[in-house]
Motif scaffolding. Structure first.
Motif, PDB file in Angstrom:
ATOM      1  N   VAL A 183       0.858  -1.188   0.000  1.00 54.98           N
ATOM      2  CA  VAL A 183       0.000   0.000   0.000  1.00 54.98           C
ATOM      3  C   VAL A 183       0.892   1.236   0.000  1.00 54.98           C
ATOM      4  O   VAL A 183       1.898   1.290   0.718  1.00 54.98           O
ATOM      5  N   ALA A 184       0.541   2.236  -0.800  1.00 57.86           N
ATOM      6  CA  ALA A 184       1.256   3.515  -0.803  1.00 57.86           C
ATOM      7  C   ALA A 184       0.235   4.637  -0.844  1.00 57.86           C
ATOM      8  O   ALA A 184      -0.729   4.595  -1.620  1.00 57.86           O
ATOM      9  N   ALA A 185       0.441   5.644   0.003  1.00 59.36           N
ATOM     10  CA  ALA A 185      -0.374   6.861  -0.012  1.00 59.36           C
ATOM     11  C   ALA A 185       0.517   8.007  -0.473  1.00 59.36           C
ATOM     12  O   ALA A 185       1.676   8.113  -0.050  1.00 59.36           O
ATOM     13  N   PHE A 186       0.004   8.886  -1.335  1.00 57.94           N
ATOM     14  CA  PHE A 186       0.838   9.931  -1.935  1.00 57.94           C
ATOM     15  C   PHE A 186       0.087  11.252  -2.033  1.00 57.94           C
ATOM     16  O   PHE A 186      -1.140  11.292  -2.092  1.00 57.94           O
ATOM     17  N   TYR A 187       0.876  12.312  -2.061  1.00 59.85           N
ATOM     18  CA  TYR A 187       0.372  13.659  -2.350  1.00 59.85           C
ATOM     19  C   TYR A 187       1.389  14.329  -3.256  1.00 59.85           C
ATOM     20  O   TYR A 187       2.546  14.529  -2.871  1.00 59.85           O
ATOM     21  N   MET A 188       0.972  14.657  -4.476  1.00 59.48           N
ATOM     22  CA  MET A 188       1.862  15.240  -5.476  1.00 59.48           C
ATOM     23  C   MET A 188       1.433  16.675  -5.728  1.00 59.48           C
ATOM     24  O   MET A 188       0.287  16.942  -6.107  1.00 59.48           O
ATOM     25  N   ASP A 189       2.365  17.599  -5.528  1.00 57.38           N
ATOM     26  CA  ASP A 189       2.086  19.033  -5.623  1.00 57.38           C
ATOM     27  C   ASP A 189       2.896  19.618  -6.778  1.00 57.38           C
ATOM     28  O   ASP A 189       4.127  19.689  -6.714  1.00 57.38           O
ATOM     29  N   ARG A 191      -3.568  13.346  -5.299  1.00 55.67           N
ATOM     30  CA  ARG A 191      -3.440  12.617  -4.044  1.00 55.67           C
ATOM     31  C   ARG A 191      -4.243  11.326  -4.139  1.00 55.67           C
ATOM     32  O   ARG A 191      -5.249  11.259  -4.849  1.00 55.67           O
ATOM     33  N   GLY A 192      -3.764  10.313  -3.429  1.00 59.35           N
ATOM     34  CA  GLY A 192      -4.498   9.066  -3.508  1.00 59.35           C
ATOM     35  C   GLY A 192      -3.756   7.886  -2.915  1.00 59.35           C
ATOM     36  O   GLY A 192      -2.818   8.046  -2.118  1.00 59.35           O
ATOM     37  N   GLY A 210      -5.404  -5.054  -7.889  1.00 55.00           N
ATOM     38  CA  GLY A 210      -4.842  -3.727  -7.693  1.00 55.00           C
ATOM     39  C   GLY A 210      -5.942  -2.691  -7.655  1.00 55.00           C
ATOM     40  O   GLY A 210      -6.917  -2.767  -8.414  1.00 55.00           O
ATOM     41  N   LEU A 211      -5.803  -1.740  -6.762  1.00 52.39           N
ATOM     42  CA  LEU A 211      -6.779  -0.658  -6.621  1.00 52.39           C
ATOM     43  C   LEU A 211      -6.046   0.663  -6.600  1.00 52.39           C
ATOM     44  O   LEU A 211      -5.095   0.848  -5.835  1.00 52.39           O
ATOM     45  N   GLY A 212      -6.460   1.582  -7.449  1.00 51.44           N
ATOM     46  CA  GLY A 212      -5.914   2.926  -7.461  1.00 51.44           C
ATOM     47  C   GLY A 212      -6.992   3.945  -7.178  1.00 51.44           C
ATOM     48  O   GLY A 212      -8.071   3.917  -7.782  1.00 51.44           O
ATOM     49  N   LEU A 213      -6.724   4.838  -6.231  1.00 53.91           N
ATOM     50  CA  LEU A 213      -7.634   5.941  -5.908  1.00 53.91           C
ATOM     51  C   LEU A 213      -6.886   7.245  -6.137  1.00 53.91           C
ATOM     52  O   LEU A 213      -5.769   7.419  -5.637  1.00 53.91           O
TER      53      LEU A 213
END
Length: 749
Positions: free
Chosen positions: A550-556, A585-586, A604-607
Motif C-alpha cells: 500500500v502507498a499513499a501519496f500527495y503530489m504538488d 493525491r491518492g 490492484g486498486l488505485g484511488l
C-alpha cells in the motif's frame, strides 16, 4: 456522484481483505503438503539488484510468464494489470498517452521539443520520444513500473513515473521457441527466438516477430470494410553477451521495428446543423472521412552495456544507447466527406545516451551509487497540408504547403544515491541529481507553389532558417529523502519526499516567426516542478503466500506543462503553456496471493483525486470563450482504477490445464483534450474482461491456448472531443475495439 464513487471505492478496498481471508484458509490447508509460497522478485529500480519488497518505491512488476498468460502483446496491453496507470487511446496509434497517478501530458504525434512526464527504458536505456513508448513485448524477463518521481536515478522528465523493460539476456544453453497465433479479424501473428551458445564465454539471442490483423472500423466514404485499426508490424532484436571473466559482463543489443497502421483516429458520433459535409450515421465503428489516416513507423536502436566488479567489491557500469526513429502519418484533419484539409506529418528523431556509474558494495554500514549522464538528440517535424474544396474561393483548391521545425537538445547530469543503515531494521536514504539541459529551435520558411497558401497558414513566417530568440536552458536539481523501517522479516514501512523536474520546452510553431510567437506567449513552456510526499507499507505474509503493498501519496505541481487545443486560422492548434499549479493525491493498493500451489489471485486498486489550480486561458471551442480550469480534473485522471486476475493450474491425467481471467475497471474521466471538463470530453466508466485457457500435454513441448479479449463485447468510448474545423463542428469519438478471439500454439525446444 461523489457518494457513489466513495461506495464503489469502499467495495474495492474490502476486496483485498476478503481475498486475504480466503488465502489464509487456503494456505492452512496447503501447508500440510509443503507448499513454499511465492518466489522472491528481484528488481533493479535503484540501479542495483534488490528484492521488490525491500525497495521504498511504489513499484509493480509483471514477469514474462504473466505477460504471456494475460495475452499482452505490447506495453499498452500490459498496463491494464497495474493500478493507477492508464494507457489511453489517442488519435494516432504511434503516440503514447500514459497517465500515472492522474498525471498526464498530451504530446501530439507531430510535436517535438516536448517530453512526456513518464519515461520508458529498455534495459536501463531511454527509448527517447513518445514514438517508442508503446514497446512490443517480445522476449523479455519482466517490466518494472515505478509510480511517482524517479528523476534522481532515471533522469530528466521522469516526474510522474518510469517504466523499465528488462529483456531476456543470452545464456549458455541452446534453446528457443516458436509461437503462432490465429484469430478473427484475420489475425496472423508469429514470434520466435533462439538462444545460441557460440563459445564458452560468448552467447547470442535472436528474437523476431511478425503481426498482421485487419481493422474493425468501416470507412463508408472510401468503401472499405475492416479498415481503421489495421496493423502490419515486424520487429527483430539481436543480442550478444560476452563474459570474458566471472567479474566482467558485456552486452550488445540491436533492435528494429517496422509498422504500417491504418489509424482509428475518430468517428463522428454527434454533429450539428452547420456541419454540411460531416456524416453522423449513428453506427458505431464506421467513419466517413474521405482521406485515409495512415502511419508508417520505422524505429531502430543499439545499446552497449559494460559491467565490471572490481577486486574491492565496487561495480563499474557503462550504458551507451543510440536511436534512429522515423515516422510519417497522414490524416484527414477535418474529417469531412469532401476534402477540406488533409496532411502528411513526417517526424525524424536521432539521439544517443551515455551513462557511467559506480556502485559500492552493499554489505557495510552504508552503500551508494553515483554517476554521470549525457544525452543528445536531433528532432525534425514537417507539416504538409493539402487544401481541398473549402479553399476554392481563394483559388487554392489542390494546393499544398510545407512547414518545418527542428529542435536540438543536449543534456548532462550528475547523480548519486546513498543508503545509510542506522541499524539492521532502519535505513535513511537520500538521492540528488543535477541536470543541465539546452534546447535549440530552428524554424524554416513555408514552402508552397502558391504564396497565398503560406500567407494564410504561416503568416508572418520567416524568410530563411531562423533560430529562436534564445536557447532554452534548464539547470535544476531533483532529489529524494526518506526512511525505511523493517518491522520484521515480512513487513516494511517507508516514508519519503521527492522533488522532480521536467525541463523547459518549445511549442510546435510550424515555421511561424519565433519572435512573433514569443510575443504572443506561444513559444515556450517554462520548467515544471513537483514535490511528492509518500508513505508506504510492504508485506509478505502467511509464509510468502500473500503479498500486500500500500502507498499513499500527495503530489504538488508548480508550473505544470499542459498542452491545450485552440482554433487558430480555422485549424485546431496545440498550444503549450504552464498551469499555475496542480495536485494529485491518492492510494496505490496491490495484492498478490497463492491460496494453493495451483491458484494465483492478484488485485490492484488505485484511488486518485487530481485537479488543476489556477489555469486561465483555455478555449471552450463550442462556446467560443476562454475559461479558467481552476478545480477541473486533469485529463485521464480516473478517481478509481481496479484490476484483478484469477489464474488456476490443474494437473490432469494427460497434461496440464491453465485457465485465467483478467478484469480491469476505469472510472469515468475526461479524454486527452478534456481540460475544460465539459460533457463533450467526458468518458463513462468502463470494464473489460479477458479470458484465456491453455493446455500442455505431459512430456510435450507444445502448448495450445484459446483466448478472448473484451469478453463482454464492451463498446465504451475511449476517446471523445469537440471538433470545429472550417465550420464543420461535431463530437468525435473512438470506441473500445470489439470482442476478439484467437488460438495460440507455442512450441519450445
Amino acid at each position: 456522484m461523489k457518494l457513489n464513487k466513495l461506495i464503489m471505492a469502499s467495495k474495492f478496498s474490502i476486496l483485498p481483505i476478503a481475498l486475504a481471508l480466503g488465502v489464509s484458509a487456503g494456505a492452512q490447508e496447503e501447508q500440510s503438503v509443503g507448499f513454499n509460497g511465492m518466489e522472491e522478485v528481484i528488481v533493479t529500480a535503484t540501479k542495483r539488484a534488490e528484492s521488490k519488497q525491500d525497495v521504498p518505491i511504489a513499484i509493480s512488476v509483471v514477469g514474462a510468464q504473466e505477460i504471456a498468460n494475460s495475452g499482452s502483446n505490447d506495453l499498452k496491453d500490459m498496463v491494464s494489470l497495474i493500478p493507477n496507470v492508464i494507457f489511453a487511446d489517442g488519435n494516432n496509434t504511434a503516440t503514447a498517452d500514459i497517465s500515472i497517478r492522474g498525471i498526464y501530458n498530451q504530446i501530439p504525434a507531430g510535436s517535438i521539443g516536448f517530453e512526456s512526464g513518464v519515461t520508458v527504458y529498455v534495459d536501463g536505456i531511454s527509448v527517447g520520444n513518445q514514438l517508442n513508448q508503446n514497446q512490443n513485448l517480445g522476449e523479455i524477463e519482466r517490466v518494472e513500473v515505478l509510480r511517482g518521481p524517479q528523476g534522481t536515478l532515471f533522469g530528466k522528465n521522469a516526474i510522474a513515473g518510469a517504466i523499465n523493460i528488462i529483456t531476456k539476456k543470452p545464456s549458455n544453453e541452446f534453446e528457443g521457441s516458436a509461437t503462432l497465433e490465429f484469430g478473427d479479424r484475420n489475425l496472423k501473428h508469429f514470434r520466435g527466438h533462439a538462444n545460441l551458445p557460440i563459445t564458452d564465454t560468448l552467447n547470442m539471442r535472436i528474437s523476431v516477430a511478425d503481426r498482421n490483423i485487419d481493422g474493425f472500423v468501416e470507412n463508408t466514404t472510401l468503401g472499405i470494410e475492416d479498415y481503421a485499426g489495421t496493423v502490419d508490424e515486424q520487429s527483430a532484436r539481436v543480442q550478444l553477451r560476452w563474459t570474458p571473466s566471472d567479474k566482467t559482463t558485456i552486452d550488445f543489443s540491436a533492435d528494429s521495428t517496422q509498422m504500417d497502421l491504418v489509424d482509428y483516429i475518430y468517428e463522428v458520433i454527434e454533429d450539428f446543423p452547420t456541419s454540411a459535409f460531416i456524416i453522423n450515421d449513428d453506427i458505431k465503428y464506421t467513419q466517413a472521412n474521405g482521406f485515409p489516416n495512415l502511419t508508417d513507423k520505422k524505429v531502430s536502436g543499439m545499446s552497449l552495456s559494460f559491467e565490471h566488479i572490481l577486486d574491492n567489491g565496487y561495480t563499474i557500469t557503462s550504458l551507451t544507447g543510440t536511436r534512429d526513429d522515423d515516422m510519417t502519418f497522414q490524416a484527414d484533419i477535418d474529417g469531412n466527406v469532401v476534402g477540406g484539409v488533409d496532411g502528411s506529418f513526417p517526424v525524424f528523431s536521432k539521439g544517443m545516451t551515455q551513462e557511467l556509474r559506480i556502485a559500492s558494495p552493499a554489505d557495510g554500514a552504508y552503500d551508494w551509487v553515483a554517476g554521470l549522464y549525457y544525452a543528445s538528440s536531433e528532432q525534425q517535424s514537417l507539416q504538409t497540408l493539402n487544401l481541398g474544396m473549402f479553399f476554392a474561393p481563394f483559388g487554392l483548391m489542390g494546393e499544398s504547403l510545407e512547414n518545418h521545425d527542428r529542435v536540438d537538445t543536449d543534456s548532462i547530469a550528475a547523480f548519486g544515491h546513498l543508503n545509510y543503515h542506522l541499524s539492521d531494521q532502519t535505513t535513511l536514504f537520500a538521492g540528488l541529481r543535477y541536470t543541465d539541459e539546452t534546447k535549440e529551435l530552428t524554424t524554416y520558411p513555408c514552402v508552397s507553389a502558391n504564396p497565398m497558401a503560406c500567407m494564410i497558414f504561416s503568416s508572418p513566417g520567416v524568410a530563411g532558417p531562423t533560430m529562436a530568440p534564445f536557447d532554452l536552458e534548464t539547470s535544476e536539481p531533483s532529489w529524494t529523502l526518506g526512511i525505511r523501517r523493517q518491522l520484521d522479516e515480512e513487513k516494511m514501512v517507508y516514508a519519503s519526499v521527492s522533488h522532480g523536474v521536467k525541463t523547459a520546452a518549445f511549442n510546435s510553431v510550424y515555421s511561424k516567426d519565433p519572435a512573433f510567437e514569443l510575443a504572443q506567449g506561444r513559444l515556450v513552456a517554462e520548467p515544471e516542478f513537483m514535490n511528492n510526499y509518500e508513505v508506504g507499507f510492504k508485506s509478505r505474509l502467511l509464509d510468502s503466500k500473500l503479498e500486500l503493498n500500500v502507498a499513499a501519496f500527495y503530489m504538488d505541481y508548480e508550473d505544470m506543462q499542459v498542452r491545450t487545443s485552440i482554433i487558430l486560422n480555422d485549424l485546431p492548434t496545440q498550444i503549450l503553456s504552464n498551469a499555475a499549479s496542480a495536485t494529485s493525491r491518492g492510494l496505490d493498493i496491490e495484492l498478490r496471493a497463492l491460496p494453493t500451489e495451483n491458484l494465483m489471485i492478484s488485485a490492484g486498486l488505485g484511488l486518485v483525486d487530481a485537479t488543476y489550480g489556477d489555469f486561465p486561458g483555455n478555449q471552450d471551442q463550442k462556446a467560443g470563450t476562454y475559461v479558467n480550469a481552476n478545480g477541473n480534473k486533469l485529463a485521464l485522471s480516473a478517481d478509481v482504477t481496479f484490476n484483478a486476475a484469477v489464474q488456476h493450474t490443474k494437473s490432469m491425467q494427460d497434461g496440464t490445464l491453465l485457465t485465467r481471467i483478467d478484469v480491469s475497471y476505469i472510472d469515468d474521466r475526461y479524454s486527452v483534450q478534456g481540460i475544460i471538463n465539459t460533457e463533450d470530453f467526458l468518458l463513462d466508466s468502463m470494464t473489460q474482461v479477458n479470458a484465456r485457457a491453455s493446455y500442455q500435454p505431459n512430456n510435450s513441448s507444445l502448448t495450445a491456448a484459446v483466448w478472448v479479449r473484451n469478453l463482454t463485447d464492451n463498446d465504451s468510448l475511449t476517446y471523445k472531443s469537440y471538433n470545429n474545423v472550417f465550420g464543420a463542428a461535431g463530437i468525435a469519438g473512438m470506441y473500445v475495439p470489439p470482442r476478439s478471439w484467437g488460438v495460440t500454439l507455442d512450441y519450445t525446444f
